[in-house]
Design an enzyme around this catalytic site. Structure first.
Site, short mmCIF file in Angstrom:
data_model
loop_
_atom_site.label_atom_id
_atom_site.label_comp_id
_atom_site.label_asym_id
_atom_site.label_seq_id
_atom_site.Cartn_x
_atom_site.Cartn_y
_atom_site.Cartn_z
N ASP A 35 0.82 -1.21 0.00
CA ASP A 35 0.00 0.00 0.00
C ASP A 35 0.85 1.26 0.00
O ASP A 35 1.49 1.59 1.00
CB ASP A 35 -0.91 -0.02 1.23
CG ASP A 35 -1.82 1.17 1.33
OD1 ASP A 35 -2.00 1.87 0.30
OD2 ASP A 35 -2.36 1.41 2.42
N ASP A 176 -2.10 5.64 -5.15
CA ASP A 176 -2.36 4.81 -3.97
C ASP A 176 -2.72 3.40 -4.40
O ASP A 176 -3.85 3.13 -4.81
CB ASP A 176 -3.50 5.43 -3.16
CG ASP A 176 -3.75 4.70 -1.85
OD1 ASP A 176 -3.04 3.71 -1.58
OD2 ASP A 176 -4.64 5.13 -1.10
#
Length: 265
Positions: A35, A176
């Site tokens: 992430d 992201d």
């Protein structure tokens, strides 16, 4: 690149991409989402997933962390992955991948996310380089404007070929890998969803209790990949999640503080 490490990723219905890591000595295996929108490493203990046993590792104290031994929620219970490994900056918290950075092993990493859920290869994360098999042409690099997320400035948002003018005063965005959709200011996302025919103006509203809507099943409708989010702290902000990162091979260059995009192949 020579000296790079490749992590194969699994595509879970275009909603998340995860791969395998090992923690401790000898390594205990976990599947995690890599992430770029966070910096922490989460490895929850759950009967449905792998469980980290600290006493089974001879290097248990080499990395500072918090271990939760009891959790009342079931956030990861029905997920195919065990946890999350953050790849953002230490402004949030010191991420695990900074160990690789401080040892001079990794200055950049890159993502390729496969949109075809039927293919065995779900995606690829390369630590230390990039895979030329998964992009076309040269990357366009933009400077990181704030070392919190992998954040950069954008000059305009177009719907079709027409400028919205919304970002004339300036907008910020960050790539992201841990977000499924593409989030942006409500004013623009509403226009985008209207342009692609996604609306709820003609629908009736029917109330449901939690017992009625919490179930496991296959989706039967198309859902817009754009979701509205109005950030008050950072101003107009776009979160370029997997919806954006699938068509664009993305490079995160810590050594030069750049983010690069090229057409994915």
């Amino acid at each position: 690149d020579s000296g790079s490490a490749v992590v194969a990723l699994t595509n879970d219905r275009d909603t998340s991409y995860f791969g395998e890591i090992g923690i401790g000595t000898p390594p205990q295996k976990f599947t995690v989402i890599f992430d770029t929108g966070s910096s922490v490493l989460w490895v929850p203990s759950s009967k449905a997933h792998s469980m980290y046993e600290s006493s089974g590792s001879s290097t248990y104290k080499e990395q500072d962390f918090i271990e939760a031994t009891d959790e009342t929620d079931n956030v990861f219970l029905h997920r195919l992955f065990d946890g999350i490994l953050g790849l953002s900056f230490q402004t949030i918290s010191v991420p695990v991948w900074y160990n690789m950075l401080n040892q001079g092993l990794v200055k950049r990493f890159s993502f390729w996310l496969n949109r075809n859920v039927d293919e065995e290869e779900g995606g690829e994360l390369v630590f230390g380089g990039l895979d030329p098999n998964h992009f076309r042409g040269d990357h366009t690099y933009v400077p990181v404007t704030y070392q919190y997320y992998w954040q950069f400035g954008i000059g305009d948002v177009l719907i079709g070929d027409k400028s919205t003018g919304f970002c004339a005063p300036g907008c910020q965005a960050f790539a992201d890998s841990g977000t499924s959709l593409l989030s942006g200011p409500t004013a623009i996302v509403t226009q985008i969803n209207h342009a692609i025919g996604a609306n709820s103006e003609e629908l009736n509203v029917f109330g449901l209790t939690p017992e009625q809507y919490i179930l496991k099943g296959e989706a039967t409708q198309c859902i817009s990949g754009f979701t509205a989010m109005d950030a008050t702290l950072l101003g107009p902000l776009w979160i370029l999640g997997d919806v954006f990162m699938r068509p664009y091979h993305t490079v995160f260059d810590y050594g030069n503080l750049l983010v690069g995009f090229a057409e994915a192949a």
